[in-house]
Each structure stands twice: as C-alpha cells, then as structure tokens.
Write a protein that holds these residues in place. Structure first.
Motif, PDB file in Angstrom:
ATOM      1  N   GLN A  44     -73.939 -46.034 -12.953  1.00  0.00           N
ATOM      2  CA  GLN A  44     -73.369 -47.370 -12.790  1.00  0.00           C
ATOM      3  C   GLN A  44     -72.049 -47.305 -12.033  1.00  0.00           C
ATOM      4  O   GLN A  44     -71.758 -48.158 -11.181  1.00  0.00           O
ATOM      5  CB  GLN A  44     -73.177 -48.029 -14.162  1.00  0.00           C
ATOM      6  N   LEU A  45     -71.245 -46.295 -12.347  1.00  0.00           N
ATOM      7  CA  LEU A  45     -69.972 -46.122 -11.640  1.00  0.00           C
ATOM      8  C   LEU A  45     -70.199 -45.808 -10.158  1.00  0.00           C
ATOM      9  O   LEU A  45     -69.472 -46.306  -9.297  1.00  0.00           O
ATOM     10  CB  LEU A  45     -69.156 -44.998 -12.295  1.00  0.00           C
ATOM     11  N   ILE A  46     -71.200 -44.992  -9.881  1.00  0.00           N
ATOM     12  CA  ILE A  46     -71.522 -44.663  -8.489  1.00  0.00           C
ATOM     13  C   ILE A  46     -71.989 -45.907  -7.740  1.00  0.00           C
ATOM     14  O   ILE A  46     -71.603 -46.147  -6.590  1.00  0.00           O
ATOM     15  CB  ILE A  46     -72.591 -43.548  -8.431  1.00  0.00           C
ATOM     16  N   LYS A 100     -61.050 -52.337 -11.565  1.00  0.00           N
ATOM     17  CA  LYS A 100     -61.987 -53.443 -11.401  1.00  0.00           C
ATOM     18  C   LYS A 100     -63.408 -52.945 -11.144  1.00  0.00           C
ATOM     19  O   LYS A 100     -64.372 -53.697 -11.291  1.00  0.00           O
ATOM     20  CB  LYS A 100     -61.543 -54.360 -10.265  1.00  0.00           C
ATOM     21  N   TYR A 101     -63.533 -51.675 -10.750  1.00  0.00           N
ATOM     22  CA  TYR A 101     -64.861 -51.105 -10.477  1.00  0.00           C
ATOM     23  C   TYR A 101     -65.411 -50.325 -11.667  1.00  0.00           C
ATOM     24  O   TYR A 101     -66.456 -49.697 -11.564  1.00  0.00           O
ATOM     25  CB  TYR A 101     -64.799 -50.206  -9.240  1.00  0.00           C
ATOM     26  N   GLU A 102     -64.685 -50.352 -12.782  1.00  0.00           N
ATOM     27  CA  GLU A 102     -65.185 -49.726 -14.016  1.00  0.00           C
ATOM     28  C   GLU A 102     -66.383 -50.525 -14.530  1.00  0.00           C
ATOM     29  O   GLU A 102     -66.626 -51.658 -14.111  1.00  0.00           O
ATOM     30  CB  GLU A 102     -64.084 -49.710 -15.087  1.00  0.00           C
ATOM     31  N   ILE A 103     -67.128 -49.898 -15.442  1.00  0.00           N
ATOM     32  CA  ILE A 103     -68.220 -50.644 -16.069  1.00  0.00           C
ATOM     33  C   ILE A 103     -67.601 -51.749 -16.928  1.00  0.00           C
ATOM     34  O   ILE A 103     -66.516 -51.553 -17.502  1.00  0.00           O
ATOM     35  CB  ILE A 103     -69.124 -49.717 -16.910  1.00  0.00           C
ATOM     36  N   PRO A 104     -68.226 -52.912 -17.019  1.00  0.00           N
ATOM     37  CA  PRO A 104     -67.607 -54.086 -17.652  1.00  0.00           C
ATOM     38  C   PRO A 104     -67.024 -53.843 -19.037  1.00  0.00           C
ATOM     39  O   PRO A 104     -65.925 -54.299 -19.339  1.00  0.00           O
ATOM     40  CB  PRO A 104     -68.755 -55.094 -17.693  1.00  0.00           C
ATOM     41  N   LYS A 105     -67.725 -53.099 -19.879  1.00  0.00           N
ATOM     42  CA  LYS A 105     -67.264 -52.936 -21.261  1.00  0.00           C
ATOM     43  C   LYS A 105     -66.024 -52.037 -21.377  1.00  0.00           C
ATOM     44  O   LYS A 105     -65.350 -52.039 -22.407  1.00  0.00           O
ATOM     45  CB  LYS A 105     -68.386 -52.399 -22.140  1.00  0.00           C
TER      46      LYS A 105
END
Length: 240
Positions: A44-46, A100-105
């Motif tokens: 997801q991060l990628i 801001k590009y981290e996973i939402p949680k």
C-alpha cells in the motif's frame, strides 16, 4: 575549512546515493521501519508512492546542499550553519509533508511523530547554538580566574605553569567534545603540539592567549585584540 568541506561532500554523496537506491533500485529496506511492516502495508505504501518520494527527498536535499556549497568560498561567515541548517529543516519538513502518503490508519500518528521530531531536534540545535555563540569572558579574581559561558570553569592561579600571548593559533586537528563552527570554537579539541586542549576561541581574531595549567591547556581570546591583551596582562600580574 577543507576538512569541513570534505565532510559535507561525504554527506552529500551519501544522501544522494541512498536516495537514488531507494527510488530507482527499490531498496525500500533502507527506509527505517519499512521491513517491519506487513506485506499488505508495504504494498500500500509503494502504491501511495511514499518510499519513492522519500528517495526523491534525500536526493533533492543533496542537490540543495551542492547549490549552497560555494558559500564556503565567499566572505560569508556562516556557510556551515546555513548548509547543515538547510539539510535538517528540509529533511524533517519533508518527512512531515510526506506523512500524507502514509496508510490512512497511521497517517495521523505519522504527522504527530514527525512534527514532534521536528520541534525537538530544531529546538535542541537552536538552544545549543544560542548557548555556544554566547560571548565568553575571562574574569580575574583574588585567588583564581574564571572563564564564563559554555564549557567555562574556574581555575586557581597557583595551578598556572605558563601564560603566553600568541599571534597565531596553532593548528586545531580534531574536535573531541565541543562546539566548533565557522566563527567560534568552544570545548575540547586536539591542538597540534599541545594535545587535548580547552578552547574558547573567536576564529581569525588574533592574538590568542595560551594558559598552561598543571593538568590542562587553555586557549582563549576576546572579541578584539585589546580585550585579549588586557586579559594577558591581568594574568601576568596575578602569577608573578
């Protein structure tokens, strides 16, 4: 100066190579904590582009430091402070933005941690520089003399073996535990032919006062030659 430039060039090359490897060679394991994530989070991060953008941040920081490097060859006195200040602020600020590009949680937590890190590091460096740049004074007393400011202390006249006024500062070869920047050096440094010495020095501001104690060597000068010569005369009178 050349040693400091060499250190900065090493940092620039290191930042650029690590950033290039992360962005182009996909060496995401070089990013702190990435390998400890689950495979799902890593993917997801990628997809969000976070690892790639961290690589770009490192490369851009290196390029910015190269742009600032010519300051060393001008009359500007604070080239080192500006260059490393840029590096720290740009990197830490960039990490806050990239949250801001981290996973939402985990996005809110990332903002909080990176912001706190920014405040703590910038605050610590600012406080250290403020204290380090505070002017020092040599204060003669009845039985002792005191040097004020960071690394300052008080020493007895009876421990003085020799006092010498030097027009040129001996070569300083290495910082052991001190504060050494473009215009000032305070703390413990290796000095050629003198060994480990305690410095309270305004750079390029001769003369310099060398005080040799039984177990310590001190180099100190004032903000101008008149002040340094006054300290020398006061100490000479006290140890006669």
């Amino acid at each position: 100066m050349w040693f400091l430039i060499a250190v900065q060039l090493f940092v620039i090359v290191l930042l650029f190579l690590i950033g290039w490897a992360i962005r182009n060679m996909k060496t995401y394991w070089m990013i702190s904590g990435f390998e400890n994530r689950s495979k799902e989070e890593q993917q997801q991060l990628i997809q969000n582009g976070l690892p790639q953008k961290i690589g770009s941040l490192l490369m851009t920081t290196a390029v910015g430091m190269v742009v600032l490097l010519p300051l060393h060859f001008t009359s500007f006195k604070y080239a080192i402070e500006v260059q490393f200040g840029f590096m720290i602020v740009f990197l830490l600020g960039g990490l806050i933005y990239l949250s801001k590009y981290e996973i939402p949680k985990k996005r809110k937590r990332s903002y909080l941690i990176n912001s706190l890190l920014f405040v703590v590091i910038i605050g610590f460096i600012s406080a250290t520089m403020f204290l380090g740049y505070q002017d020092h004074k040599l204060i003669p007393k009845n039985d002792s003399f005191e040097i004020t400011g960071m690394y300052g202390d008080e020493w007895n006249y009876q421990d003085i073996k020799r006092v010498e006024l030097m027009e040129e500062m001996p070569e300083v070869t290495w910082k052991q535990n001190g504060f050494g920047l473009s215009t000032m050096a305070k703390g413990y440094f290796k000095v050629k032919e003198y060994g480990s010495s305690l410095l309270f020095i305004h750079k390029n501001s001769s003369p310099y006062l060398c005080i040799e104690l039984k177990n310590k060597k001190i180099f100190v000068n004032g903000h101008d030659s008149k002040q340094t010569r006054s300290w020398y005369e006061q100490l000479r009178k006290k140890i006669k």
